[in-house]
Design a protein around this motif. Structure first.
Motif, PDB file in Angstrom:
ATOM      1  N   LYS A  11      10.985   6.718   1.916  1.00 34.23           N
ATOM      2  CA  LYS A  11      11.771   6.669   3.143  1.00 34.23           C
ATOM      3  C   LYS A  11      12.386   5.286   3.334  1.00 34.23           C
ATOM      4  CE  LYS A  11      11.380   7.428   8.154  1.00 34.23           C
ATOM      5  NZ  LYS A  11      10.451   7.778   9.270  1.00 34.23           N
ATOM      6  N   LEU A  12      11.620   4.238   3.034  1.00 33.26           N
ATOM      7  CA  LEU A  12      12.119   2.878   3.165  1.00 33.26           C
ATOM      8  C   LEU A  12      13.269   2.631   2.193  1.00 33.26           C
ATOM      9  CD1 LEU A  12      11.452   0.170   4.686  1.00 33.26           C
ATOM     10  CD2 LEU A  12      10.263  -0.493   2.599  1.00 33.26           C
ATOM     11  N   MET A  13      13.157   3.113   0.957  1.00 33.41           N
ATOM     12  CA  MET A  13      14.217   2.936  -0.031  1.00 33.41           C
ATOM     13  C   MET A  13      15.461   3.730   0.351  1.00 33.41           C
ATOM     14  SD  MET A  13      13.069   0.695  -2.077  1.00 33.41           S
ATOM     15  CE  MET A  13      12.129   0.028  -0.685  1.00 33.41           C
ATOM     16  N   ALA A  14      15.266   4.899   0.945  1.00 32.24           N
ATOM     17  CA  ALA A  14      16.403   5.697   1.409  1.00 32.24           C
ATOM     18  C   ALA A  14      17.144   4.961   2.527  1.00 32.24           C
ATOM     19  CB  ALA A  14      15.931   7.064   1.891  1.00 32.24           C
TER      20      ALA A  14
ATOM     21  N   ASN B  17       0.799  -1.215   0.000  1.00 33.72           N
ATOM     22  CA  ASN B  17       0.000   0.000   0.000  1.00 33.72           C
ATOM     23  C   ASN B  17       0.836   1.270   0.000  1.00 33.72           C
ATOM     24  OD1 ASN B  17      -2.427  -1.287  -0.076  1.00 33.72           O
ATOM     25  ND2 ASN B  17      -2.731  -1.299   2.127  1.00 33.72           N
ATOM     26  N   MET B  18       2.159   1.126   0.172  1.00 30.08           N
ATOM     27  CA  MET B  18       3.016   2.298   0.111  1.00 30.08           C
ATOM     28  C   MET B  18       3.185   2.800  -1.321  1.00 30.08           C
ATOM     29  SD  MET B  18       6.083   1.650   2.781  1.00 30.08           S
ATOM     30  CE  MET B  18       5.796   1.450   4.539  1.00 30.08           C
ATOM     31  N   VAL B  19       2.785   1.973  -2.288  1.00 31.47           N
ATOM     32  CA  VAL B  19       2.851   2.381  -3.686  1.00 31.47           C
ATOM     33  C   VAL B  19       1.533   3.033  -4.053  1.00 31.47           C
ATOM     34  CG1 VAL B  19       3.287   1.607  -6.025  1.00 31.47           C
ATOM     35  CG2 VAL B  19       4.291   0.361  -4.105  1.00 31.47           C
ATOM     36  N   THR B  20       1.572   4.255  -4.513  1.00 32.14           N
ATOM     37  CA  THR B  20       0.339   4.953  -4.848  1.00 32.14           C
ATOM     38  C   THR B  20      -0.264   4.364  -6.112  1.00 32.14           C
ATOM     39  OG1 THR B  20       1.492   6.614  -6.164  1.00 32.14           O
ATOM     40  CG2 THR B  20       1.228   7.073  -3.832  1.00 32.14           C
ATOM     41  N   ARG B  21      -1.534   4.593  -6.303  1.00 30.71           N
ATOM     42  CA  ARG B  21      -2.238   4.028  -7.452  1.00 30.71           C
ATOM     43  C   ARG B  21      -2.081   4.874  -8.705  1.00 30.71           C
ATOM     44  NH1 ARG B  21      -3.293  -1.112  -6.105  1.00 30.71           N
ATOM     45  NH2 ARG B  21      -4.009  -1.226  -3.973  1.00 30.71           N
ATOM     46  N   THR B  22      -1.408   6.000  -8.636  1.00 33.65           N
ATOM     47  CA  THR B  22      -1.269   6.886  -9.789  1.00 33.65           C
ATOM     48  C   THR B  22       0.115   6.736 -10.383  1.00 33.65           C
ATOM     49  OG1 THR B  22      -0.561   8.682  -8.346  1.00 33.65           O
ATOM     50  CG2 THR B  22      -2.905   8.563  -8.895  1.00 33.65           C
ATOM     51  N   GLY B  23       0.189   6.100 -11.545  1.00 37.78           N
ATOM     52  CA  GLY B  23       1.453   5.957 -12.227  1.00 37.78           C
ATOM     53  C   GLY B  23       2.458   5.159 -11.420  1.00 37.78           C
ATOM     54  N   ASN B  24       3.715   5.543 -11.559  1.00 40.72           N
ATOM     55  CA  ASN B  24       4.779   4.836 -10.864  1.00 40.72           C
ATOM     56  C   ASN B  24       5.312   5.622  -9.682  1.00 40.72           C
ATOM     57  OD1 ASN B  24       4.810   2.603 -12.609  1.00 40.72           O
ATOM     58  ND2 ASN B  24       6.006   3.727 -14.115  1.00 40.72           N
ATOM     59  N   HIS B  25       4.588   6.630  -9.225  1.00 40.30           N
ATOM     60  CA  HIS B  25       5.067   7.443  -8.122  1.00 40.30           C
ATOM     61  C   HIS B  25       4.962   6.657  -6.815  1.00 40.30           C
ATOM     62  CE1 HIS B  25       5.405  10.855 -10.764  1.00 40.30           C
ATOM     63  NE2 HIS B  25       4.149  10.704 -11.142  1.00 40.30           N
TER      64      HIS B  25
ATOM     65  N   LYS C 139      12.177  -3.925  -6.925  1.00 44.10           N
ATOM     66  CA  LYS C 139      11.388  -3.125  -7.855  1.00 44.10           C
ATOM     67  C   LYS C 139      11.421  -1.643  -7.518  1.00 44.10           C
ATOM     68  CE  LYS C 139       6.664  -2.662  -9.659  1.00 44.10           C
ATOM     69  NZ  LYS C 139       5.304  -3.258  -9.657  1.00 44.10           N
ATOM     70  N   TYR C 140      11.183  -1.318  -6.247  1.00 51.02           N
ATOM     71  CA  TYR C 140      11.012   0.094  -5.896  1.00 51.02           C
ATOM     72  C   TYR C 140      12.335   0.809  -5.621  1.00 51.02           C
ATOM     73  CZ  TYR C 140       6.238  -1.395  -5.923  1.00 51.02           C
ATOM     74  OH  TYR C 140       5.040  -1.926  -6.318  1.00 51.02           O
ATOM     75  N   PHE C 141      13.398   0.067  -5.319  1.00 49.24           N
ATOM     76  CA  PHE C 141      14.719   0.697  -5.241  1.00 49.24           C
ATOM     77  C   PHE C 141      15.109   1.202  -6.627  1.00 49.24           C
ATOM     78  CE2 PHE C 141      19.265   1.097  -5.121  1.00 49.24           C
ATOM     79  CZ  PHE C 141      19.541   1.540  -3.831  1.00 49.24           C
ATOM     80  N   LYS C 142      14.900   0.371  -7.633  1.00 45.30           N
ATOM     81  CA  LYS C 142      15.236   0.787  -8.998  1.00 45.30           C
ATOM     82  C   LYS C 142      14.353   1.935  -9.452  1.00 45.30           C
ATOM     83  CE  LYS C 142      16.331  -1.004 -13.566  1.00 45.30           C
ATOM     84  NZ  LYS C 142      16.466  -2.217 -14.414  1.00 45.30           N
ATOM     85  N   GLN C 143      13.087   1.895  -9.041  1.00 49.44           N
ATOM     86  CA  GLN C 143      12.176   2.972  -9.407  1.00 49.44           C
ATOM     87  C   GLN C 143      12.588   4.282  -8.742  1.00 49.44           C
ATOM     88  OE1 GLN C 143       7.481   3.445  -8.814  1.00 49.44           O
ATOM     89  NE2 GLN C 143       8.030   1.555  -9.844  1.00 49.44           N
ATOM     90  N   CYS C 144      13.141   4.168  -7.536  1.00 48.09           N
ATOM     91  CA  CYS C 144      13.541   5.343  -6.776  1.00 48.09           C
ATOM     92  C   CYS C 144      14.858   5.930  -7.284  1.00 48.09           C
ATOM     93  CB  CYS C 144      13.700   4.965  -5.302  1.00 48.09           C
ATOM     94  SG  CYS C 144      12.784   6.010  -4.166  1.00 48.09           S
TER      95      CYS C 144
ATOM     96  N   LEU D 293      14.921  -4.701   6.855  1.00 52.25           N
ATOM     97  CA  LEU D 293      13.916  -3.654   6.640  1.00 52.25           C
ATOM     98  C   LEU D 293      12.500  -4.142   6.912  1.00 52.25           C
ATOM     99  CD1 LEU D 293      15.394  -2.173   3.345  1.00 52.25           C
ATOM    100  CD2 LEU D 293      15.417  -1.082   5.582  1.00 52.25           C
ATOM    101  N   GLY D 294      12.347  -5.465   7.040  1.00 54.47           N
ATOM    102  CA  GLY D 294      11.021  -6.031   7.281  1.00 54.47           C
ATOM    103  C   GLY D 294      10.116  -5.954   6.081  1.00 54.47           C
ATOM    104  N   THR D 295      10.688  -6.126   4.890  1.00 56.16           N
ATOM    105  CA  THR D 295       9.880  -6.024   3.679  1.00 56.16           C
ATOM    106  C   THR D 295      10.130  -7.226   2.777  1.00 56.16           C
ATOM    107  OG1 THR D 295       9.251  -4.567   1.850  1.00 56.16           O
ATOM    108  CG2 THR D 295      11.602  -4.686   2.389  1.00 56.16           C
ATOM    109  N   ASN D 296       9.580  -7.171   1.591  1.00 54.22           N
ATOM    110  CA  ASN D 296       9.616  -8.245   0.613  1.00 54.22           C
ATOM    111  C   ASN D 296      10.754  -8.005  -0.373  1.00 54.22           C
ATOM    112  OD1 ASN D 296       8.906  -9.249  -2.164  1.00 54.22           O
ATOM    113  ND2 ASN D 296       7.226 -10.198  -1.051  1.00 54.22           N
ATOM    114  N   GLU D 297      11.508  -9.057  -0.704  1.00 55.23           N
ATOM    115  CA  GLU D 297      12.636  -8.909  -1.631  1.00 55.23           C
ATOM    116  C   GLU D 297      12.190  -8.354  -2.985  1.00 55.23           C
ATOM    117  OE1 GLU D 297      15.190 -12.310  -2.009  1.00 55.23           O
ATOM    118  OE2 GLU D 297      14.722 -12.941   0.040  1.00 55.23           O
ATOM    119  N   ASN D 298      11.045  -8.820  -3.463  1.00 55.34           N
ATOM    120  CA  ASN D 298      10.570  -8.369  -4.772  1.00 55.34           C
ATOM    121  C   ASN D 298      10.214  -6.887  -4.746  1.00 55.34           C
ATOM    122  OD1 ASN D 298      10.567 -10.954  -6.244  1.00 55.34           O
ATOM    123  ND2 ASN D 298       9.088 -11.545  -4.689  1.00 55.34           N
TER     124      ASN D 298
END
Length: 353
Positions: A249-252, A234-242, A284-289, A275-280
Motif C-alpha cells: 500500500k505504501l509503494m502504491a 517490519n512491513m517486510v515479511t520474513r519469507t522470501g522477498n514478498h 528497495k521496495y519500490f523496485k521489488q514491487c 510518506l514518512g519512510t526511509n529513502e533506502n
C-alpha cells in the motif's frame, strides 16, 4: 594480555579469530592499559546543558569526540576515529540505561558474558537496554570511522513511549529479568533525515541561549523517526522477498504521487519525507514491487504519455517536452528514442500520414 572479558568473547565466537585482530603495537598498549570505561547515566542528571569537544589520543589512534550533555540526564556523543587497528572497549555499567547506536561509517558488536548481544553494520542503527554490569563493544577498523550514540535514563525514555507500544512491552520484560537486550529485532537503516538531524545537533544555527531547547527537540525528533522507521522495516515479511499488504500500500501511494506530478516529480528525499519512510526502504521496495526504480517508472509513464500526445499530431514536440517536465527538448528526444527506438518526430509524422 587481553582482558578476561575479551578472551571470553574470542573463545565463544571462533569466527572472530579470522575477522578481527589487534595491531601488534595497539595490542601492547592495551595490555599495558586495558580499554575499560566506567559509565553511570546518573552523573548527567541535573547537569547544566554542555557542549564539549575533545581529541583523545590513545592506542596509536586518534578520536575526535563531540558530546552533548542535557539536564534531563541525556548524554550524546559523535565520534570520528582514525586507527591502525580493530578495537574493543569494556564498559563497566553502574545502572541500567537506554543506548541507541548509529553506526554512520562504523560497525559495532556488543557482547555480554562472552555472548553476542547484537550487532550494528555500517549505515544501521540499533537500540539497546544496557542492564549488565559489564558490556564489551567490539569493532573493525574502517577508513573515516564515525558513529553517534544516545544514552538516556530508562524513566525518561519510557515517558515518551506510547502506552501500547511494543517497545514498552519488550523493555518491561527485559527489566523484569534484569537482562541486557535489543529493542529492535534487527538493526535498521539510517535515513538521510536522521543523518541531517545528527548534523544539526552538533551545528545549531541559533543563539547559544536556545541550544538546550533546540537540541532537546531535535533529540526527540530523531528518536521518534528512528522508532517509527522500525515499523516500516517490519512491513517486510520474513519469507522470501514478498511484501506485506501495508508495504504494498505504501509503494502504491509512492507510485500515485509521482504519476500525479510528472512535470515536476519529487526528489527521493522529498517523496520519502511525504510518506514518512526511509529513502533506502523506498528505493528497495519500490523496485521489488514494480520491477523498476522510481525514476525509471517516471520515465516510463512520461514516455507513454508522450507517445499518446505525439500520435494525436496537433502539438509541437517542444511543447510536449515542456509539458512532461523536460526543460531541454534534446533530452526529451534522446529519452524517447532510447525508450521506443525511434525519434519523436518519426512517431508524429507517421500519425499524420
Amino acid at each position: 594480555m587481553y582482558t578476561d572479558s575479551l578472551e571470553k568473547v574470542l573463545s565463544n565466537n571462533s569466527y572472530l579469530q579470522e575477522s578481527w585482530s589487534l595491531d601488534e603495537q595497539v595490542a601492547r598498549e592495551m595490555a599495558y592499559a586495558p580499554p575499560r570505561y566506567s559509565f553511570d547515566i546518573r552523573t548527567f542528571m541535573n547537569e547544566p546543558f554542555q557542549f564539549r569537544q575533545n581529541t583523545l589520543e590513545q592506542y596509536s589512534s586518534q578520536m575526535e569526540i563531540s558530546e552533548i550533555i542535557m539536564p534531563q540526564g541525556i548524554h550524546m556523543m559523535h565520534s570520528e576515529l582514525t586507527s591502525p587497528s580493530d578495537g574493543y572497549i569494556c564498559i563497566d555499567n553502574a545502572v541500567p540505561y537506554i543506548h541507541v547506536f548509529f553506526a554512520l561509517n562504523s560497525d559495532r558488536q556488543y557482547y555480554v558474558d562472552g555472548n553476542l548481544l547484537g550487532s550494528c553494520s555500517p549505515g544501521h542503527v540499533q537500540s539497546y537496554l544496557f542492564a549488565a554490569p559489564q558490556i564489551l563493544g567490539l569493532w573493525h577498523r574502517r577508513p573515516a570511522d564515525s558513529f553517534f550514540e544516545i544514552n538516556m535514563p530508562i524513566s525518561l525514555f519510557e515517558t515518551y513511549l506510547p502506552l501500547d507500544s511494543s517497545f514498552r512491552v519488550k523493555l518491561r520484560r527485559l527489566l523484569e529479568k534484569s537482562r541486557t537486550g535489543t529493542l529492535f529485532e534487527d538493526s535498521i537503516l539510517i535515513s538521510d533525515q536522521q543523518k541531517k538531524i545528527i548534523a544539526e545537533l552538533f551545528n545549531p544555527e541559533l543563539d547559544k541561549e536556545w541550544n538546550p531547547l533546540f537540541c532537546f527537540g531535535k533529540l526527540l525528533e530523531l528518536l521518534a523517526r528512528t522508532f517509527d522507521q522500525h515499523r516500516f522495516g517490519n512491513m517486510v515479511t520474513r519469507t522470501g522477498n514478498h511484501l506485506s499488504p501495508e508495504m504494498k500500500k505504501l509503494m502504491a501511494e509512492a507510485k500515485n504521487i509521482v504519476e500525479s506530478r510528472l512535470t515536476d516529480p519529487p526528489s527521493l528525499s522529498q517523496l520519502s519525507s511525504e510518506l514518512g519512510t526511509n529513502e533506502n526502504y523506498l528505493k528497495k521496495y519500490f523496485k521489488q514491487c514494480y520491477g523498476t526504480t522510481i525514476y525509471g517508472h517516471v520515465t516510463k509513464v512520461r514516455m507513454q504519455k508522450a507517445k499518446r500526445l505525439l500520435t494525436q499530431g496537433d502539438r509541437p514536440i517542444n511543447e510536449i517536452s515542456r509539458f512532461l517536465g523536460y526543460n531541454n527538448p534534446a533530452h526529451f528526444s534522446a529519452s524517447f528514442k532510447k525508450h521506443f527506438g525511434v525519434k519523436p518526430k518519426v512517431v508524429q509524422s507517421s500519425s499524420k500520414e
